[in-house]
Scaffold this active site. Structure first.
Site, mmCIF file in Angstrom:
data_model
loop_
_atom_site.group_PDB
_atom_site.id
_atom_site.type_symbol
_atom_site.label_atom_id
_atom_site.label_comp_id
_atom_site.label_asym_id
_atom_site.label_seq_id
_atom_site.Cartn_x
_atom_site.Cartn_y
_atom_site.Cartn_z
ATOM 1 N N GLU A 259 -17.213 78.151 15.308
ATOM 2 C CA GLU A 259 -16.534 76.868 15.513
ATOM 3 C C GLU A 259 -15.909 76.765 17.048
ATOM 4 O O GLU A 259 -14.831 76.496 17.047
ATOM 5 C CB GLU A 259 -15.314 76.943 14.544
ATOM 6 C CG GLU A 259 -15.732 76.568 12.962
ATOM 7 C CD GLU A 259 -14.654 76.072 12.327
ATOM 8 O OE1 GLU A 259 -13.726 75.515 12.659
ATOM 9 O OE2 GLU A 259 -15.015 76.307 11.020
ATOM 10 N N HIS A 378 -22.965 80.071 11.305
ATOM 11 C CA HIS A 378 -22.101 79.489 10.575
ATOM 12 C C HIS A 378 -22.437 78.747 9.491
ATOM 13 O O HIS A 378 -22.955 77.658 9.586
ATOM 14 C CB HIS A 378 -21.094 78.561 11.448
ATOM 15 C CG HIS A 378 -19.666 78.157 10.788
ATOM 16 N ND1 HIS A 378 -18.841 77.262 11.454
ATOM 17 C CD2 HIS A 378 -19.214 78.359 9.511
ATOM 18 C CE1 HIS A 378 -18.028 77.018 10.480
ATOM 19 N NE2 HIS A 378 -18.361 77.807 9.338
ATOM 20 N N ASP A 416 -19.706 83.345 9.986
ATOM 21 C CA ASP A 416 -18.984 82.935 9.016
ATOM 22 C C ASP A 416 -19.837 82.123 7.879
ATOM 23 O O ASP A 416 -20.493 81.442 8.041
ATOM 24 C CB ASP A 416 -18.024 81.790 9.397
ATOM 25 C CG ASP A 416 -17.024 81.274 8.347
ATOM 26 O OD1 ASP A 416 -17.252 81.644 7.354
ATOM 27 O OD2 ASP A 416 -16.270 80.594 8.679
ATOM 28 N N ASN A 418 -18.997 81.645 4.658
ATOM 29 C CA ASN A 418 -18.368 80.855 3.654
ATOM 30 C C ASN A 418 -18.621 81.251 2.416
ATOM 31 O O ASN A 418 -18.871 80.417 1.279
ATOM 32 C CB ASN A 418 -18.815 79.262 3.832
ATOM 33 C CG ASN A 418 -17.816 78.785 5.002
ATOM 34 O OD1 ASN A 418 -16.365 78.823 5.115
ATOM 35 N ND2 ASN A 418 -18.568 78.139 5.745
#
Length: 433
Positions: A259, A378, A416, A418
């Site tokens: 991000e 990500h 990441d 998630n």
């Protein structure tokens, strides 16, 4: 200079005031003299209202208890400095901060913060010049001040301003809160990694450290999504300094960030981490989802220490392209649009092949190049798209498998995802590892 003109910058600061220790965006009106007597840091003694002090008393009194042995008994001197005071219901002395009293207490007997030679008075206001650059990072000395940033066009030959200066004002600079303690998870075998050297880095030649961190893109840091967080703490100029301090503080040999906005990478992270010896690589998300200003698109950034690694090769994975290839081969024409709508989510991965500059003690072939493949990704955030998550992880691993097979390179997968332990993406990664 451009067309015979250039820009001149000036940063000014007004008279300092105390800020509340509980609500740092508010100006203080009360000071706890118990803190002053106990020689507790002065910033912790200020409160914006009697209610603020009363509500905080249960926690505030702990400061007094801890510092009871260091209480200053010279009450006469303190009364002269802080003016009149009344005893509060809790038995702790508080002083109202009038204009003259607060000014005196804040100097604490020292010389003024800025010399009088650089003051500017306008309409009863007094401003002190503190900088002449395009950017300015507030320091501890600026806490309690309003900062004014001024920019004016200047004629190159005459050095005189052309037109009126443009100015912006900040809120009062507030003290940085103490970093939240990290809940570090012990890893099996971590005590065998070697000893830290004087710079806090692993000294064992065959080991290295890695940091993976989703830093939250400024474009997502909205008060709607994070209503529990004060707006000043969400602001990028505030967060970026804390992020940089924490990232640099870990002294990791490899840093994988997610991000990271493209403009923040170019203007902040790459140059700032370069000062600390890191080389930077970046892959921003693709454009199919986020349209308009491309500078608001975030991506993955990987940094590595130049004294520990050198860059060999870079691969970029765009899951959108993988989705298009998949639907061309495996999906019927009538279902292609629905499949693409589900799979095209703009996520990416950055894969970097590095060569270690340190030796791996005990290796079978000490003359062989020591390569390392680092993946940084990500994965899609939407919890209802569990199939998309597992597909993205699987696609990434298939690409890494090809790289590993071609040169027998060890793999390091960061990002990441998630996903929680026990989920399909996590189980896939753990099983392969």
């Amino acid at each position: 200079p451009l067309d015979g003109h250039f820009l001149r910058y000036r940063i000014q600061s007004d008279r300092k005031v105390a800020v509340c220790s509980v609500h740092p965006s508010e100006q203080a009106t009360l000071q706890c003299l118990g803190c002053v007597k106990a020689k507790i840091p002065v910033a912790k003694s200020y409160h914006c209202s009697p209610k603020c002090f009363s509500d905080a008393w249960q926690h505030h009194r702990v400061l007094h208890d801890r510092a009871a042995s260091a209480v200053n008994e010279n009450g006469n001197e303190e009364e002269e400095i802080f003016g009149r005071f009344n005893s509060s219901g809790s038995g702790v002395i508080n002083a109202s901060l009038t204009g003259s009293a607060s000014s005196t207490s804040l100097t604490n007997g020292s010389t003024p913060l800025y010399p009088a030679a650089v003051t500017q008075r306008s309409g009863g206001e007094t401003w002190f010049e503190v900088g002449r650059s395009k950017t300015y990072t507030p320091t501890a000395d600026d806490i309690g001040h309003v900062l004014k940033f001024e920019c004016v066009v200047v004629d190159v030959e005459t050095k005189l301003p052309v037109g009126h200066p443009n100015t912006i004002l900040t809120s009062r600079v507030i003290p940085a809160p103490s970093p939240s303690p990290r809940r570090l998870i012990p890893v099996s075998g971590a005590d065998m990694m070697g000893h830290l050297d004087s710079d806090g880095r692993i000294s064992s030649s065959g080991t290295f450290t890695v940091l993976s961190y989703n830093i939250l893109s400024d474009s997502y840091a909205s008060s709607e999504l994070y209503s529990y967080c004060p707006s000043w703490a969400l602001s990028w100029p505030y967060r970026r300094q804390n992020l940089l301090r924490e990232i640099v503080g870990y002294r990791a040999d490899i840093v994988c960030l997610q991000e990271v906005q493209s403009d923040h990478f170019e203007e902040f992270f790459a140059p700032e981490l370069d000062k600390h010896g890191y080389q930077a690589l970046y892959k921003r998300k693709t454009n199919e989802v986020y349209t308009g200003n491309t500078h608001t698109i975030d991506g993955c950034a990987t940094f590595f220490r130049r004294d520990r690694f050198s860059h060999v090769k870079k691969y970029e994975v765009e899951f959108n392209k993988a989705a298009q290839s998949l639907t061309e081969v495996a999906v019927q024409t009538t279902q292609k649009k629905a499949a693409l709508n589900r799979l095209v989510k703009d996520n990416v991965a950055l894969i970097v092949v590095l060569e270690a500059k340190f030796s791996n003690q005990g290796a079978d072939n000490p003359g062989k190049r020591q390569l390392l493949c680092v993946a940084n990704t990500h994965v899609n955030v939407q919890q209802e798209l569990k199939d998309v998550k597992i597909w993205q992880v699987h696609t990434l691993l298939k690409g890494l498998e090809k790289i590993a097979a071609s040169a027998d390179i060890p793999m390091l997968v960061c990002g990441d995802f998630n996903s929680v332990p026990g989920s399909a993406p996590h189980s896939l990664l753990a099983r392969i590892a």
